[in-house]
Design an enzyme around this catalytic site. Structure first.
Site, PDB file in Angstrom:
ATOM      1  N   GLU A  52      67.138 113.132  18.649  1.00 21.26           N
ATOM      2  CA  GLU A  52      68.059 113.691  17.668  1.00 21.26           C
ATOM      3  C   GLU A  52      67.792 115.188  17.493  1.00 21.26           C
ATOM      4  O   GLU A  52      66.635 115.629  17.388  1.00 21.26           O
ATOM      5  CB  GLU A  52      67.841 112.952  16.352  1.00 21.26           C
ATOM      6  CG  GLU A  52      68.689 113.397  15.192  1.00 21.26           C
ATOM      7  CD  GLU A  52      68.376 112.614  13.928  1.00 21.26           C
ATOM      8  OE1 GLU A  52      69.186 112.671  12.995  1.00 21.26           O
ATOM      9  OE2 GLU A  52      67.312 111.941  13.886  1.00 21.26           O
ATOM     10  N   LYS A 121      76.708 111.767  13.409  1.00 21.24           N
ATOM     11  CA  LYS A 121      75.880 110.795  12.691  1.00 21.24           C
ATOM     12  C   LYS A 121      76.603 110.353  11.427  1.00 21.24           C
ATOM     13  O   LYS A 121      77.174 111.167  10.701  1.00 21.24           O
ATOM     14  CB  LYS A 121      74.535 111.420  12.345  1.00 21.24           C
ATOM     15  CG  LYS A 121      73.519 110.482  11.713  1.00 21.24           C
ATOM     16  CD  LYS A 121      72.168 111.180  11.551  1.00 21.24           C
ATOM     17  CE  LYS A 121      71.104 110.280  10.971  1.00 21.24           C
ATOM     18  NZ  LYS A 121      69.791 110.957  10.891  1.00 21.24           N
ATOM     19  N   CYS A 177      69.660 107.760  14.801  1.00 17.86           N
ATOM     20  CA  CYS A 177      68.527 107.554  13.896  1.00 17.86           C
ATOM     21  C   CYS A 177      68.829 106.625  12.721  1.00 17.86           C
ATOM     22  O   CYS A 177      68.830 105.415  12.863  1.00 17.86           O
ATOM     23  CB  CYS A 177      68.003 108.900  13.410  1.00 17.86           C
ATOM     24  SG  CYS A 177      66.293 108.788  12.800  1.00 17.86           S
ATOM     25  N   GLY A 364      54.398  54.240  34.192  1.00 19.96           N
ATOM     26  CA  GLY A 364      53.776  54.194  35.507  1.00 19.96           C
ATOM     27  C   GLY A 364      52.964  55.446  35.734  1.00 19.96           C
ATOM     28  O   GLY A 364      53.437  56.560  35.478  1.00 19.96           O
ATOM     29  N   GLY A 367      48.867  59.327  39.250  1.00 21.44           N
ATOM     30  CA  GLY A 367      47.805  60.297  39.502  1.00 21.44           C
ATOM     31  C   GLY A 367      48.344  61.669  39.828  1.00 21.44           C
ATOM     32  O   GLY A 367      47.579  62.613  40.049  1.00 21.44           O
ATOM     33  N   GLY A 368      49.686  61.820  39.845  1.00 18.46           N
ATOM     34  CA  GLY A 368      50.320  63.122  40.046  1.00 18.46           C
ATOM     35  C   GLY A 368      50.516  63.852  38.727  1.00 18.46           C
ATOM     36  O   GLY A 368      50.254  63.317  37.638  1.00 18.46           O
ATOM     37  N   LEU A 369      51.018  65.084  38.821  1.00 18.65           N
ATOM     38  CA  LEU A 369      51.152  65.934  37.636  1.00 18.65           C
ATOM     39  C   LEU A 369      52.112  65.351  36.602  1.00 18.65           C
ATOM     40  O   LEU A 369      51.819  65.331  35.402  1.00 18.65           O
ATOM     41  CB  LEU A 369      51.628  67.327  38.051  1.00 18.65           C
ATOM     42  CG  LEU A 369      50.661  68.195  38.858  1.00 18.65           C
ATOM     43  CD1 LEU A 369      51.331  69.515  39.218  1.00 18.65           C
ATOM     44  CD2 LEU A 369      49.381  68.450  38.091  1.00 18.65           C
ATOM     45  N   GLU A 483      62.922  68.223  39.465  1.00 20.30           N
ATOM     46  CA  GLU A 483      63.362  67.108  40.290  1.00 20.30           C
ATOM     47  C   GLU A 483      64.808  66.737  39.989  1.00 20.30           C
ATOM     48  O   GLU A 483      65.573  66.400  40.896  1.00 20.30           O
ATOM     49  CB  GLU A 483      62.434  65.911  40.064  1.00 20.30           C
ATOM     50  CG  GLU A 483      61.022  66.144  40.593  1.00 20.30           C
ATOM     51  CD  GLU A 483      60.062  65.022  40.262  1.00 20.30           C
ATOM     52  OE1 GLU A 483      59.007  64.933  40.913  1.00 20.30           O
ATOM     53  OE2 GLU A 483      60.363  64.233  39.336  1.00 20.30           O
TER      54      GLU A 483
END
Length: 677
Positions: A52, A121, A177, A364, A367-369, A483
């Site tokens: 300004e 302004k 401003c 179920g 054992g996977g992520l 998925e």
């Protein structure tokens, strides 16, 4: 344009500039502005904002009413206009200017040898250290006017917008401003009228805490207005008779900080960022209430056109692009995201169990992520409901290709969580089914086709549903968002189906971090955490096809592509509807160099990879075909589950509603036409 040019992909480079101020010396200030302007041009910036009253100095008090000073401002401005003829960058500079009988605090918009317009302004602070009402008139209500500045003439008023004719979506709106500090700001009106890049030229002396307040206002304005917000405050060289200055610069986009400069520098600085105009346009189109708000306003604005003539070549990319858009690289943000995601999942399951009066859940565990994470969500849910962990009926169901490591991890986790668990070997039943349907494997032949795989996946789900019937429970789904996007799930009686899917809104790339967060935040005991850590190190595999000793197990990512790339593609497709060519450009920027950019905390060094453009293009092609032309029928019938990420969900009742028989042709055509091979 070249594929490698940002201007070919809906981006525009903007700059927030601070020059060393020379108090009441417009000639010196004009030279400083021009030096920065040339630098912005050399860096191919489309827009550059200066503080300004930067041509005169902000804190010059009654000197601003002296004719010699105002004459010098006009001469300095003329110098800038003349020199701008050879510059690409739109320059927005602050200057006190005479109009009618008064003096106005103005933003002057300069481009290629002319003044496009002058914005006065509107709101003049006259409180505490400010006394602007003594010197300036407000621009409130000034519309449709023109101003003469020496020999130059330009539109004058608060009704001006500046639109690039050759850069779609680049429309500039200007406020000054104090205009930012009021309840209903000019920026709001400008945004509703079409401004995508909002500019604030600021004086703003610094006091303790004011920088935080400015940042909050800039961020909130950009978020509310679905716009970019470029802010530049006065810095070194301003009069310190009674005040001090820090030269704060920042660039926000839709509430996100893209770049900020160093404060309290003793020389000038230029802060640059590449703003995504497509993203802003898409957000405004998606959020219908934005346009509803516009239609309730009666403002009429003049749109001043200009030709930017942006470069068509590679000018670099000044923008942070997360490799994992679902996973922030900032440690504190990631921790917060994981806390919220995990508790969203837990809360969703708790409410479903309460609403249905269900006391048991069936799951179920491979054992996977995915199944690991669903199990620890279920464990926390039954804890909150005051139920024993034995009410989790967990089953591991080894098939023809189940690995010893995954089976060991599944058993260890179920035991450590003190669930009621059982091993159900599906091989005998699967063999019988394959024999009954006349499949070659049922006759002893080693044929491992999709039928062979889906018989196993389907039997597992069939067992779970019948077990839920038998024990009065509900089946917890474990399949994730990634998925579902790729259709990597067996439809119907398969892993696509459940009574309630806690993972449906969680992308694959986030799940590993959720598990790490569960370990770090000690949601469970030490033996549970040790098993979780072991599971994290395993490769993602459906384990449906047998392998010979020494061979690598079946890899999901070899079939559908690296999840880190496919989640990137999913995010920008689902959240913003971007063109494939733009997604490819951004993916290339994010993934082309392992050493550049930030990685999420605790991301294993040995799993950090780079991808070249042909690889990115190849897997994007796979994504487009699977997402648009193949997988929707699975999503149209997906079970309930909570939305987790702001990146979106794929529920047909929520974020994503699409026909199951659509074509991917339009997306593939864009990829073919616009992404080099």
């Amino acid at each position: 344009m070249s594929f490698h040019s940002i201007y070919a992909h809906g981006f525009a480079r903007v700059a927030a500039c601070v020059t060393t101020s020379h108090v009441a010396d417009p000639s010196a200030n004009a030279k400083a502005v021009l030096a920065a302007a040339k630098d912005c041009h050399d860096q191919s910036a489309a827009v550059a904002v200066f503080p300004e009253l930067c041509l005169s100095g902000y804190a010059i008090e009654d000197l601003v009413k002296q004719d010699p000073l105002l004459d010098a401002v006009e001469r300095g401005l003329a110098t800038i206009v003349e020199a701008s003829a050879g510059l690409m960058t739109v320059l927005i500079v602050g200057a006190p200017l005479r109009f009618g009988a008064r003096i106005y605090n103005c933003a002057v918009v300069v481009h290629r040898g002319s003044i496009l317009g002058v914005v006065p302004k509107t709101y003049l602070p006259t409180y505490r250290e400010f006394y602007e009402g003594r010197h300036f008139a407000s621009g409130a209500g000034i519309v449709g006017e023109a101003i003469a500045i020496g020999k130059l003439n330009a539109p004058f008023g608060v009704d001006l917008l500046f639109a690039a004719e050759d850069v779609p979506g680049l429309t500039i709106g200007v406020e000054i401003c104090e205009d930012m500090w009021i309840p209903v700001t000019p920026a709001s009106e400008l945004a509703l009228a079409g401004a995508s890049v909002l500019i604030n030229l600021s004086g703003s002396p610094i006091t303790i805490g004011r920088a935080r307040a400015r940042a909050l206002l800039c961020q909130s304005t950009s978020a509310r207005c679905l716009a970019a917000y470029v802010y530049s405050a006065a810095g070194a060289g301003e009069s310190t008779t009674d005040l001090a200055w820090d030269g704060q610069t920042s660039i926000y986009e839709n509430g996100v900080l893209l770049a900020e400069g160093e404060r309290f520098r003793q020389d000038g600085q230029i802060t640059l960022a590449d703003v995504d105009l497509d993203l802003l346009r898409q957000e405004r189109a998606l959020m219908g209430t934005f346009d509803d708000n516009r239609r309730q306003r009666e403002g009429v604005f003049r749109k001043i056109g200009f030709a930017l003539q942006a470069p068509s070549v590679d000018i670099g990319f000044l923008r942070k692009v997360e490799r994992f858009p679902f996973v922030p690289s900032d440690e504190s943000l990631l921790e917060q995201d994981c806390y919220e995601a995990y508790n969203i999942q837990v809360a969703g399951l708790v409410q479903r169990m309460r609403a249905t009066g269900t006391k048991r859940v069936v799951i179920g565990v491979s054992g996977g992520l995915d199944s690991t994470h669903a199990l620890i969500v279920a464990a926390k849910a039954v804890d909150l409901l005051g139920l024993p962990r034995e009410n989790i009926l967990a089953y591991t169901m080894p098939g023809f290709a189940t690995g010893s490591e995954s089976k060991t991890n599944a058993l260890a986790l179920m035991q450590a969580l003190q669930t009621k668990w059982q091993e159900l070997d599906i091989r005998t039943t699967a063999t019988q089914m394959l024999r009954d349907i006349g499949h070659p494997f049922g006759k002893g032949e080693k044929v491992y086709d999709v039928t062979f795989e889906n018989v196993q996946a389907g039997l597992r789900t069939d067992y779970l549903f019948r077990l839920a019937n038998h024990h009065g429970g509900i089946v917890i789904g474990t399949g994730d968002l990634s998925e579902l996007a790729l259709g990597w799930c067996t439809y119907g009686v398969g892993d696509q189906m459940a009574h309630y899917n806690v993972n449906a809104g969680v992308p694959k790339t986030l799940i590993q971090h959720l598990i790490r967060w569960v370990i770090a935040s000690q949601q469970f005991s030490g033996d549970v955490n040790g098993t979780l850590a072991s599971i994290l190190s395993a490769e993602i595999s459906p384990e449906l096809v047998p392998v010979k000793p020494g061979e690598k197990p079946q890899s999901t990512e070899a079939s559908v592509g690296p999840y880190e790339l496919q989640d990137f593609n999913l995010f920008y497709t689902l959240r913003f509807g971007m063109r494939p060519s733009k997604i490819a450009f951004m993916a290339w920027q994010a993934w082309k160099d392992v050493a550049k950019g930030e990685w999420p905390p605790a991301f294993p060094a040995d799993k950090r990879r780079a991808y070249d453009l042909p690889e990115i293009r190849r897997w994007l092609d796979v994504f487009l075909r699977r997402f648009f032309a193949f997988s929707q029928f699975k999503r149209s019938a997906m079970p309930n589950g909570p939305k987790v990420s702001a990146g979106g969900s794929l529920s047909p009742r929520g974020d994503w509603r699409a026909p199951s028989d659509s074509s991917a042709a339009a997306w593939l055509e864009d990829l073919e036409r616009n992404v080099p091979k």
